[in-house]
Design a protein around this motif. Structure first.
Motif, PDB file in Angstrom:
ATOM      1  N   ILE A 137      -9.386   0.245   6.409  1.00 18.14           N
ATOM      2  CA  ILE A 137      -8.998   0.373   7.816  1.00 18.14           C
ATOM      3  C   ILE A 137      -9.122   1.842   8.241  1.00 18.14           C
ATOM      4  O   ILE A 137      -8.619   2.729   7.564  1.00 18.14           O
ATOM      5  CB  ILE A 137      -7.536  -0.112   8.015  1.00 18.14           C
ATOM      6  CG1 ILE A 137      -7.409  -1.602   7.672  1.00 18.14           C
ATOM      7  CG2 ILE A 137      -7.052   0.165   9.439  1.00 18.14           C
ATOM      8  CD1 ILE A 137      -5.965  -2.082   7.490  1.00 18.14           C
ATOM      9  N   LEU A 138      -9.819   2.062   9.330  1.00 15.68           N
ATOM     10  CA  LEU A 138      -9.932   3.429   9.857  1.00 15.68           C
ATOM     11  C   LEU A 138      -8.701   3.733  10.691  1.00 15.68           C
ATOM     12  O   LEU A 138      -8.349   2.960  11.574  1.00 15.68           O
ATOM     13  CB  LEU A 138     -11.185   3.558  10.731  1.00 15.68           C
ATOM     14  CG  LEU A 138     -12.514   3.313  10.007  1.00 15.68           C
ATOM     15  CD1 LEU A 138     -13.657   3.265  11.016  1.00 15.68           C
ATOM     16  CD2 LEU A 138     -12.768   4.386   8.966  1.00 15.68           C
ATOM     17  N   ILE A 139      -8.019   4.844  10.398  1.00 17.16           N
ATOM     18  CA  ILE A 139      -6.832   5.163  11.185  1.00 17.16           C
ATOM     19  C   ILE A 139      -6.996   6.491  11.905  1.00 17.16           C
ATOM     20  O   ILE A 139      -7.745   7.359  11.478  1.00 17.16           O
ATOM     21  CB  ILE A 139      -5.527   5.131  10.339  1.00 17.16           C
ATOM     22  CG1 ILE A 139      -5.468   6.269   9.327  1.00 17.16           C
ATOM     23  CG2 ILE A 139      -5.388   3.786   9.635  1.00 17.16           C
ATOM     24  CD1 ILE A 139      -4.131   6.330   8.608  1.00 17.16           C
ATOM     25  N   LEU A 194       0.022   2.581   3.542  1.00 16.16           N
ATOM     26  CA  LEU A 194      -1.084   3.541   3.428  1.00 16.16           C
ATOM     27  C   LEU A 194      -2.056   3.147   2.318  1.00 16.16           C
ATOM     28  O   LEU A 194      -3.271   3.286   2.457  1.00 16.16           O
ATOM     29  CB  LEU A 194      -0.539   4.956   3.213  1.00 16.16           C
ATOM     30  CG  LEU A 194       0.169   5.534   4.451  1.00 16.16           C
ATOM     31  CD1 LEU A 194       0.951   6.797   4.094  1.00 16.16           C
ATOM     32  CD2 LEU A 194      -0.823   5.828   5.572  1.00 16.16           C
ATOM     33  N   LYS A 195      -1.514   2.611   1.228  1.00 15.67           N
ATOM     34  CA  LYS A 195      -2.359   2.153   0.121  1.00 15.67           C
ATOM     35  C   LYS A 195      -3.242   0.991   0.577  1.00 15.67           C
ATOM     36  O   LYS A 195      -4.438   0.930   0.272  1.00 15.67           O
ATOM     37  CB  LYS A 195      -1.460   1.714  -1.045  1.00 15.67           C
ATOM     38  CG  LYS A 195      -2.204   1.297  -2.298  1.00 15.67           C
ATOM     39  CD  LYS A 195      -1.232   1.208  -3.477  1.00 15.67           C
ATOM     40  CE  LYS A 195      -1.865   0.553  -4.690  1.00 15.67           C
ATOM     41  NZ  LYS A 195      -2.015  -0.920  -4.521  1.00 15.67           N
ATOM     42  N   MET A 196      -2.663   0.068   1.355  1.00 13.23           N
ATOM     43  CA  MET A 196      -3.429  -1.089   1.828  1.00 13.23           C
ATOM     44  C   MET A 196      -4.452  -0.706   2.893  1.00 13.23           C
ATOM     45  O   MET A 196      -5.502  -1.346   3.000  1.00 13.23           O
ATOM     46  CB  MET A 196      -2.486  -2.168   2.349  1.00 13.23           C
ATOM     47  CG  MET A 196      -1.799  -2.891   1.215  1.00 13.23           C
ATOM     48  SD  MET A 196      -0.681  -4.172   1.801  1.00 13.23           S
ATOM     49  CE  MET A 196       0.068  -4.617   0.229  1.00 13.23           C
ATOM     50  N   VAL A 197      -4.144   0.320   3.675  1.00 14.02           N
ATOM     51  CA  VAL A 197      -5.119   0.847   4.624  1.00 14.02           C
ATOM     52  C   VAL A 197      -6.389   1.241   3.862  1.00 14.02           C
ATOM     53  O   VAL A 197      -7.514   0.943   4.273  1.00 14.02           O
ATOM     54  CB  VAL A 197      -4.530   2.051   5.404  1.00 14.02           C
ATOM     55  CG1 VAL A 197      -5.621   2.899   6.033  1.00 14.02           C
ATOM     56  CG2 VAL A 197      -3.573   1.547   6.475  1.00 14.02           C
ATOM     57  N   HIS A 200       1.389  -1.587  10.391  1.00  9.81           N
ATOM     58  CA  HIS A 200       1.740  -2.938   9.930  1.00  9.81           C
ATOM     59  C   HIS A 200       0.868  -3.994  10.608  1.00  9.81           C
ATOM     60  O   HIS A 200       0.664  -5.071  10.054  1.00  9.81           O
ATOM     61  CB  HIS A 200       3.237  -3.246  10.137  1.00  9.81           C
ATOM     62  CG  HIS A 200       3.593  -3.676  11.524  1.00  9.81           C
ATOM     63  ND1 HIS A 200       3.921  -2.776  12.518  1.00  9.81           N
ATOM     64  CD2 HIS A 200       3.674  -4.903  12.098  1.00  9.81           C
ATOM     65  CE1 HIS A 200       4.189  -3.438  13.637  1.00  9.81           C
ATOM     66  NE2 HIS A 200       4.038  -4.720  13.420  1.00  9.81           N
ATOM     67  N   ALA A 201       0.323  -3.668  11.794  1.00 13.32           N
ATOM     68  CA  ALA A 201      -0.496  -4.657  12.503  1.00 13.32           C
ATOM     69  C   ALA A 201      -1.880  -4.836  11.857  1.00 13.32           C
ATOM     70  O   ALA A 201      -2.226  -5.952  11.449  1.00 13.32           O
ATOM     71  CB  ALA A 201      -0.581  -4.301  13.982  1.00 13.32           C
ATOM     72  N   PRO A 202      -2.675  -3.764  11.714  1.00 11.90           N
ATOM     73  CA  PRO A 202      -3.959  -3.953  11.022  1.00 11.90           C
ATOM     74  C   PRO A 202      -3.814  -4.364   9.560  1.00 11.90           C
ATOM     75  O   PRO A 202      -4.611  -5.174   9.069  1.00 11.90           O
ATOM     76  CB  PRO A 202      -4.648  -2.586  11.147  1.00 11.90           C
ATOM     77  CG  PRO A 202      -3.588  -1.617  11.536  1.00 11.90           C
ATOM     78  CD  PRO A 202      -2.546  -2.400  12.267  1.00 11.90           C
ATOM     79  N   VAL A 203      -2.803  -3.846   8.865  1.00  5.50           N
ATOM     80  CA  VAL A 203      -2.583  -4.263   7.473  1.00  5.50           C
ATOM     81  C   VAL A 203      -2.203  -5.747   7.438  1.00  5.50           C
ATOM     82  O   VAL A 203      -2.673  -6.506   6.586  1.00  5.50           O
ATOM     83  CB  VAL A 203      -1.510  -3.392   6.778  1.00  5.50           C
ATOM     84  CG1 VAL A 203      -1.074  -4.015   5.448  1.00  5.50           C
ATOM     85  CG2 VAL A 203      -2.051  -1.981   6.545  1.00  5.50           C
ATOM     86  N   GLY A 204      -1.394  -6.181   8.409  1.00  2.00           N
ATOM     87  CA  GLY A 204      -1.031  -7.605   8.513  1.00  2.00           C
ATOM     88  C   GLY A 204      -2.256  -8.487   8.675  1.00  2.00           C
ATOM     89  O   GLY A 204      -2.353  -9.566   8.081  1.00  2.00           O
TER      90      GLY A 204
END
Length: 196
Positions: free
Chosen positions: A72-74, A64-67, A86-90
């Motif tokens: 990244i829009l969630i 969540l911190k990396m989002v 984990h996919a967009p953060v990856g």
């Protein structure tokens, strides 16, 4: 510049537990086979497969911190099923930590879990490799592997439908992008057939 692949591999190994790293190597092997078979770029397939799950072992708070960090829009499904992130953060880590600038590679990493509408060849290769790599042993995976020997689109449809059925049976939320992937694949296959 992009890190040397051997260096990248060691970094990914350090980020994952043994089981997830074994899975990653299986995905890489399978992605290269699928790339050869269906005419995707082998190097792109190798690199995308290697980093696809690099964020898989991060705790929810870190995801969540990396989002936030990556902007990244969630959506509400991802907020509920944080593991999907984990996919967009990856993809964000692939760019920042591994120096990967190839947009096709980053796109394949970003959408390897949900899929998406109008998936490109590399997207399809990575999604399918993730689904059928050798350590996978769920019911129905053998059929998808068999179809993947000759028919990329057909194998993908089977993979996505397998996931949808599983999520429905488990009473789990379904990401709209997975429905979009299904519709898009089906229309491509049926559309092609209908037009003939």
């Amino acid at each position: 510049a992009m890190l040397d692949e051997a260096v990248m591999e060691e970094r990914v190994r350090a980020m994952l537990d043994a089981e997830k790293f074994r899975h990653t190597l299986g995905v890489r092997k399978t992605a290269v086979e699928l790339a050869r078979r269906f005419g995707a770029d082998e190097r792109q397939a190798r690199v995308a497969a290697l980093v696809h799950d690099c964020a898989r072992c991060l705790p929810e708070a870190a995801l969540l911190k990396m989002v936030e960090e990556f902007g990244i829009l969630i959506d509400e499904v991802e907020r509920r099923e944080v593991e999907l992130l984990h996919a967009p953060v990856g993809a964000g880590l692939a760019a920042r930590e591994f120096g990967i600038e190839d947009e096709e590679v980053l796109h394949a990493v970003r959408f390897h879990t949900t899929g998406c509408a109008r998936m490109g060849l590399l997207d399809k290769v990575i999604y399918l490799a993730d689904y059928i790599e050798p350590t996978r042993s769920f019911r129905g995976v053998g059929k998808v592997r068999a179809v993947a020997r000759s028919d990329l689109g057909g194998a993908l449809l089977l993979a996505v439908s397998g996931l949808l059925v599983y999520l429905l049976r488990q009473g789990m939320v379904i990401h709209p992008r997975t429905v979009e992937a299904w519709n898009s694949l089906l229309i491509d296959l049926r559309g092609a057939a209908g037009a003939g």
